[in-house]
Design a protein around this motif. Structure first.
Motif, short mmCIF file in Angstrom:
data_model
loop_
_atom_site.label_atom_id
_atom_site.label_comp_id
_atom_site.label_asym_id
_atom_site.label_seq_id
_atom_site.Cartn_x
_atom_site.Cartn_y
_atom_site.Cartn_z
N MET A 145 7.11 -4.22 0.34
CA MET A 145 5.69 -3.34 1.26
C MET A 145 6.38 -1.61 1.45
O MET A 145 7.66 -1.19 1.68
N GLY A 146 5.56 -1.06 1.15
CA GLY A 146 5.97 1.07 1.27
C GLY A 146 6.02 1.30 2.87
O GLY A 146 6.44 0.61 3.69
N ASP A 147 7.22 1.72 1.92
CA ASP A 147 7.92 2.33 4.05
C ASP A 147 7.22 3.12 4.69
O ASP A 147 6.12 3.15 4.57
N GLU A 148 7.49 3.99 5.90
CA GLU A 148 6.39 4.29 6.91
C GLU A 148 6.60 5.48 5.62
O GLU A 148 5.26 5.77 6.45
N ASN A 149 6.64 6.23 4.73
CA ASN A 149 5.85 7.78 4.32
C ASN A 149 5.79 7.30 3.30
O ASN A 149 4.54 8.20 2.37
N ASN A 150 5.37 5.90 2.90
CA ASN A 150 4.89 5.94 0.96
C ASN A 150 4.54 4.69 1.50
O ASN A 150 4.54 3.20 1.88
N THR A 151 2.60 4.28 0.48
CA THR A 151 1.29 3.15 0.87
C THR A 151 3.01 2.89 -0.63
O THR A 151 2.29 4.30 -1.87
N LYS A 152 2.21 1.99 -0.95
CA LYS A 152 2.60 1.44 -2.35
C LYS A 152 1.46 0.58 -2.97
O LYS A 152 0.43 -0.88 -2.80
N ILE A 153 1.05 1.24 -4.07
CA ILE A 153 -0.15 0.48 -4.51
C ILE A 153 0.46 -0.34 -6.08
O ILE A 153 0.99 0.25 -7.20
N LEU A 154 0.01 -0.99 -5.95
CA LEU A 154 0.60 -2.13 -7.21
C LEU A 154 -1.19 -1.83 -8.14
O LEU A 154 -2.25 -1.88 -7.79
N VAL A 155 -1.00 -1.63 -9.41
CA VAL A 155 -1.84 -1.46 -10.65
C VAL A 155 -2.02 -2.95 -11.78
O VAL A 155 -1.07 -2.47 -12.10
N LEU A 156 -3.25 -3.56 -11.68
CA LEU A 156 -3.27 -4.23 -12.72
C LEU A 156 -3.83 -4.31 -13.33
O LEU A 156 -5.51 -3.39 -13.18
N VAL A 157 -3.92 -4.10 -14.68
CA VAL A 157 -4.67 -4.01 -15.43
C VAL A 157 -5.47 -5.12 -16.58
O VAL A 157 -4.58 -5.92 -17.11
N GLY A 158 -6.85 -5.39 -16.30
CA GLY A 158 -7.27 -6.21 -17.22
C GLY A 158 -7.43 -6.37 -18.87
O GLY A 158 -7.57 -6.92 -19.42
N SER A 159 -7.49 -4.96 -19.50
CA SER A 159 -7.53 -5.02 -21.32
C SER A 159 -5.48 -5.05 -20.95
O SER A 159 -4.81 -3.81 -20.55
N LEU A 160 -5.30 -5.88 -22.11
CA LEU A 160 -3.72 -5.63 -22.64
C LEU A 160 -3.45 -4.61 -23.34
O LEU A 160 -2.34 -4.64 -24.64
N ARG A 161 -4.82 -3.94 -24.23
CA ARG A 161 -4.34 -2.75 -25.64
C ARG A 161 -3.62 -1.69 -25.32
O ARG A 161 -3.92 -0.85 -23.93
#
Length: 187
Positions: free
Chosen positions: A1-17
């Protein structure tokens, strides 16, 4: 998980192009994230086998393990999805299926998830947004309803996403809202 100072967001893209507008939306969201928010693009959804309970046993496929770990390590997930034939792309639905298992304890369970996207249709992928949100919710994710970006691709008028300031601002706001929803869950 992100540390106290950073929020970690993971991006999933539904297009393969490679040149997809949805990939551009995701990249612009990552590039314009507010301070304290790290947005990372996930690559490799096309490498996942189709979900099959018979193969969801040890040793689990390496790509499945990698996806589950990446989502598990993130504080939140942002999904950028096109609309294929009025619904969610198969590659994205497959990823959600893998993330939903084991049932009740999958990597997406309890995660804040934002859904946005672009499509050629006049409503900008509203059906895909709704179907993706429903699948994520059933899989155990916490869909952040305040994120509502359905971009009709024609609105770009052939310009790159970066050249449309109001869309860049909507993406920055989506990441901000998602990060805030994650903080609310942690509190």
């Amino acid at each position: 998980m992100g540390d106290e100072n950073n929020t970690k967001i993971l991006v999933l893209v539904g297009s393969l192009r490679k040149g997809s507008v949805n990939r551009s939306l995701a990249q612009v969201a990552a590039d314009n994230a507010p301070a304290g928010v790290e947005v990372q693009m996930y690559a490799g959804l096309e490498l996942l086998p189709f979900y099959n309970e018979d193969i969801d046993v040890e040793p689990v496929n390496a790509e499945v393990v990698r996806l589950r770990a990446a989502v598990g390590d993130a504080d939140a997930v942002l999904i950028s999805t096109p609309e294929y034939n009025g619904t969610i792309p198969a590659v994205l639905k497959n990823a959600i299926d893998w993330l939903s298992r084991p049932y009740g304890a999958g990597a997406i369970t309890g995660k804040s998830v934002g859904v946005l996207g672009a499509a050629l249709a006049q409503f900008g992928g509203k059906w895909s947004h709704d179907d993706t949100s429903r699948a994520v919710g059933i899989a155990g994710g916490r869909v952040v309803e305040d994120i509502e970006l359905h971009l009709p691709i024609g609105r770009l008028e052939g310009r790159p996403v970066t050249d449309v300031p109001e869309v860049v601002e909507q993406l920055r706001q989506a990441v901000t809202v998602l990060a805030a929803a994650t903080t609310e869950v942690a509190a």
